[in-house]
Design an enzyme around this catalytic site. Structure first.
Site, PDB file in Angstrom:
ATOM      1  N   CYS A   6      -8.508 -14.564  49.505  1.00 34.88           N
ATOM      2  CA  CYS A   6      -7.493 -13.916  50.539  1.00 34.88           C
ATOM      3  C   CYS A   6      -8.301 -13.210  51.754  1.00 34.88           C
ATOM      4  CB  CYS A   6      -6.743 -12.666  49.913  1.00 34.88           C
ATOM      5  SG  CYS A   6      -7.742 -11.690  48.585  1.00 34.88           S
ATOM      6  N   HIS A  30      -5.097  -6.240  53.784  1.00 32.13           N
ATOM      7  CA  HIS A  30      -6.569  -6.110  53.468  1.00 32.13           C
ATOM      8  C   HIS A  30      -6.720  -6.059  55.075  1.00 32.13           C
ATOM      9  CE1 HIS A  30      -6.444  -7.144  49.634  1.00 32.13           C
ATOM     10  NE2 HIS A  30      -7.040  -8.525  49.550  1.00 32.13           N
TER      11      HIS A  30
END
Length: 340
Positions: free
Chosen positions: A130, A243
């Site tokens: 990710c 994130h």
């Protein structure tokens, strides 16, 4: 005409997002099946206005199915991905199992779509980590213009990257702060995550870096350019979804911050929000549920000859996992299978 799609790990966070995104993007689905472990068999999962009941992965026959999107751990993937691939179903795998296999393409469609044609060596395509996925979307258009020599990145990764257990731990610990009699010691993470940050994601390696940091290095080289030098520090933060990355880039050629901003505005998959004023940047809260990778705080690094700094934010359950997998499926459909 459409595809027969299997979602493997349909009851997890990423599996559910895959189903949502397939529906949102109107992927040409002729038939879809939700697969999970035997203990989850019969669980009801939403797909648009339909309700799917999960079937037992162990007993499922992949023959006749076109694409399987895998969102389960490496151990289970090791058993079932080759089985699906052998049956003629193309596997798009979200685990780390095949990312570093030279016979398996590792793809971010905005960055290296041409790699899709290498899928047939094993009938498997790997989805990157990710934190890597959102970073390379930002790096590639800049690399094409000025050639990146070195990247220094610090990540601020949400607890959803550790799955539902990570989300639950942050929620439970946050509540327990206000109720000292209901202490919630760390279980999913190595230290308390509520009101804290932890500079440790995945296991430590002999080099002193964590495996998450190592993944960012190796995957960036495989996806963008093996000549790029990368060093990473990966940190878990008390955020549920999204994130963030502070990225410092050193180029071979000079790249002005204004030109970099223009390049990124035109690049696929990117939204630039970069105003030099209070709130003129993106934080995780704004990116949740969105497809884009957001770039802010673009500025020259005066400490080196050809340097830039930028801030990169993305929904890790989407671009970092489910969205990228669906984009790979779309690319596979357009370039190879051509049924849609």
């Amino acid at each position: 005409m459409g595809y027969r799609i299997a979602i493997v790990g349909a009851t997890g966070n990423v599996g559910r997002e895959m189903l949502n995104i397939l529906d949102e993007r109107q992927f040409p689905v002729n038939e879809i099946v939700a697969l999970a472990s035997r203990k989850s068999q019969g669980t009801e999962i939403s797909f648009g206005d339909k309700t799917l009941k999960t079937k037992d992965l162990e007993q499922f026959d992949f023959a006749g199915w076109d694409i399987a999107l895998f969102a389960i751990g490496s151990e289970a993937t090791k058993v079932h991905a080759p089985r699906a691939a052998k049956a003629g179903c193309v596997v798009i795998d979200n685990s780390s199992l095949y990312r570093y296999d030279n016979d398996v393409p590792l793809i971010v469609p905005e960055v290296n779509p041409q790699a899709i044609h290498g899928y047939d060596k094993k009938n498997i395509i790997a989805n990157p980590n990710c934190s890597t996925a959102q970073m390379v979307v930002a790096l590639k258009p800049l690399h094409d213009r000025a050639t990146i020599k070195r990247v220094v990145v610090s990540t601020y990764q949400s607890v959803s990257g550790a799955g539902k257990d990570g989300i639950d731990e942050l929620w439970d610990q946050t509540k327990s702060i206000y109720n000292p009699t209901d202490s919630k010691p760390p279980r999913q993470f190595t230290k308390q995550i509520a009101f804290n940050v932890i500079p440790h994601i995945d296991v430590f390696m002999d080099s002193g870096e964590t495996k998450e940091e190592w993944k960012m290095v190796v995957e960036t080289k495989k996806i963008v350019d093996p000549k790029i030098k990368v060093t990473a520090t990966c940190v878990r933060v008390p955020v549920f979804v999204g994130h963030c990355e502070a990225i410092n880039i050193e180029f071979e050629d000079h790249l002005d911050e204004d030109e970099a901003r223009d390049i990124l505005r035109e690049a696929p998959g990117i939204m630039v929000v970069d105003k030099r004023e209070d709130g003129g940047y993106v934080t995780p809260i704004e990116c949740v549920g969105d497809f884009a990778t957001y770039i802010s705080r673009i500025r020259q690094d005066s400490t080196i000859d050809n340097g830039l700094n930028l801030w990169c934010v993305s929904d890790n359950l989407r671009k970092g996992a489910a969205l990228n997998a669906v984009q790979i499926a779309e690319l596979l459909g357009r370039e190879v299978l051509k049924k849609g």
